[in-house]
Design a protein around this motif. Structure first.
Motif, short mmCIF file in Angstrom:
data_model
loop_
_atom_site.label_atom_id
_atom_site.label_comp_id
_atom_site.label_asym_id
_atom_site.label_seq_id
_atom_site.Cartn_x
_atom_site.Cartn_y
_atom_site.Cartn_z
N CYS A 142 0.86 -1.19 0.00
CA CYS A 142 0.00 0.00 0.00
C CYS A 142 0.89 1.24 0.00
O CYS A 142 2.11 1.13 -0.09
N SER A 143 0.29 2.39 0.10
CA SER A 143 1.05 3.65 0.09
C SER A 143 1.43 4.06 1.50
O SER A 143 0.65 3.87 2.43
N PRO A 144 2.63 4.64 1.67
CA PRO A 144 2.98 5.19 2.99
C PRO A 144 1.91 6.20 3.41
O PRO A 144 1.43 6.98 2.60
N GLY A 145 1.51 6.13 4.66
CA GLY A 145 0.48 7.02 5.16
C GLY A 145 -0.93 6.49 5.02
O GLY A 145 -1.86 7.04 5.59
N GLN A 146 -1.09 5.42 4.24
CA GLN A 146 -2.43 4.83 4.10
C GLN A 146 -2.85 4.25 5.46
O GLN A 146 -2.02 3.80 6.24
N CYS A 147 -4.13 4.25 5.72
CA CYS A 147 -4.64 3.79 7.01
C CYS A 147 -4.45 2.28 7.19
O CYS A 147 -4.77 1.49 6.31
N VAL A 148 -3.90 1.91 8.35
CA VAL A 148 -3.78 0.51 8.74
C VAL A 148 -4.49 0.32 10.08
O VAL A 148 -4.66 1.27 10.85
N THR A 149 -4.91 -0.90 10.32
CA THR A 149 -5.45 -1.27 11.63
C THR A 149 -4.27 -1.76 12.45
O THR A 149 -3.50 -2.62 11.99
N ALA A 150 -4.11 -1.21 13.64
CA ALA A 150 -2.99 -1.56 14.50
C ALA A 150 -3.53 -2.15 15.81
O ALA A 150 -4.44 -1.57 16.42
N VAL A 151 -2.98 -3.29 16.20
CA VAL A 151 -3.39 -3.96 17.43
C VAL A 151 -2.17 -4.06 18.34
O VAL A 151 -1.13 -4.55 17.92
#
Length: 184
Positions: A142-151
Motif C-alpha cells: 500500500c502507500s505510505p500514510g495509508q490507514c492501517v489497523t494496529a493492534v
C-alpha cells in the motif's frame, strides 16, 4: 478523477484458542472456505527493550528481550505484519527462548509459557488505526500514510505479570478483524 469504495477482501479470524500463533490463526477470503490457514515467516533476535516496549512489559528500558518479526502470508502475499517482544528474564536458558525454534516452536505464547511452568490467563488487545510507515506500506503493498489497523496485544500470567507484548498491523482497506469471544 474516479474514486471507488473498495470492500474488504476478507476477514482475519482472531481466536483465543489459537495454538500455532498468538496472532491471526485463520483467514476468510471472499469466495473461499472460511478457516484457510495463514503461513508465516519469522526472524527472532535478542534486543534491548525500548521505552514503549518496556512500559507495556513493566520492565526497565534497555532490559533484554527477544524480538520476533513476523510476516503473515495468504497465497504467498503479505496480509499481516507483527512484532512481538518477550522478556529474556522469563525465557533465557529455556527451550522456549525463541518462539519458532526448539521443541515448543509454533505453540503460541500460552503453549510455550506453559512448557516452562507459567500459566498465561489473559491477553489484552488495544485496537486502533494509524498511518502506515514506509516499511509497513512496502511490505503490505500500500502507500505510505495509508490507514492501517494496529493492534497492541499483551499476554499476562496468573500473577498479572506481562510475559509478551506484540504489535500487529493489517491494511484497513483490505481486512476486517473478527473475534470469537467465549464466556466461561
Amino acid at each position: 478523477m474516479f474514486v471507488a469504495d473498495r470492500a474488504p477482501i476478507g476477514t482475519l479470524l482472531r481466536s483465543t484458542g489459537a495454538v500455532d500463533s498468538p496472532f491471526a490463526a485463520r483467514i476468510a477470503l471472499e469466495g473461499t472456505p472460511e478457516g484457510t490457514p495463514l503461513t508465516w515467516e519469522v526472524s527472532s533476535t535478542t534486543d534491548a527493550a525500548s521505552d514503549r516496549v518496556a512500559r507495556r512489559l513493566c520492565i526497565v528500558p534497555g532490559t533484554g528481550v527477544v524480538r520476533s518479526v513476523y510476516e503473515y502470508l495468504a497465497n504467498r502475499q503479505p496480509v499481516q505484519l507483527a512484532t512481538s517482544w518477550e522478556p529474556l528474564a522469563i525465557t533465557e536458558g529455556t527451550d522456549v527462548v525463541f518462539p519458532e525454534c526448539g521443541p515448543y516452536a509454533r505453540r503460541g505464547v500460552r503453549g510455550r509459557m506453559a512448557a516452562i511452568g507459567i500459566r498465561v490467563v489473559r491477553a489484552e488487545e488495544r485496537v486502533g488505526s494509524r498511518p502506515a510507515s514506509s516499511a509497513e506500506a512496502e511490505a503490505l503493498g500500500c502507500s505510505p500514510g495509508q490507514c492501517v489497523t494496529a493492534v497492541e496485544r499483551t499476554h499476562y500470567d496468573a500473577d498479572g505479570r506481562a510475559v509478551e507484548t506484540s504489535d500487529i498491523v493489517v491494511r484497513a482497506d483490505r481486512w476486517r478483524l473478527a473475534y470469537d469471544i467465549g464466556f466461561v
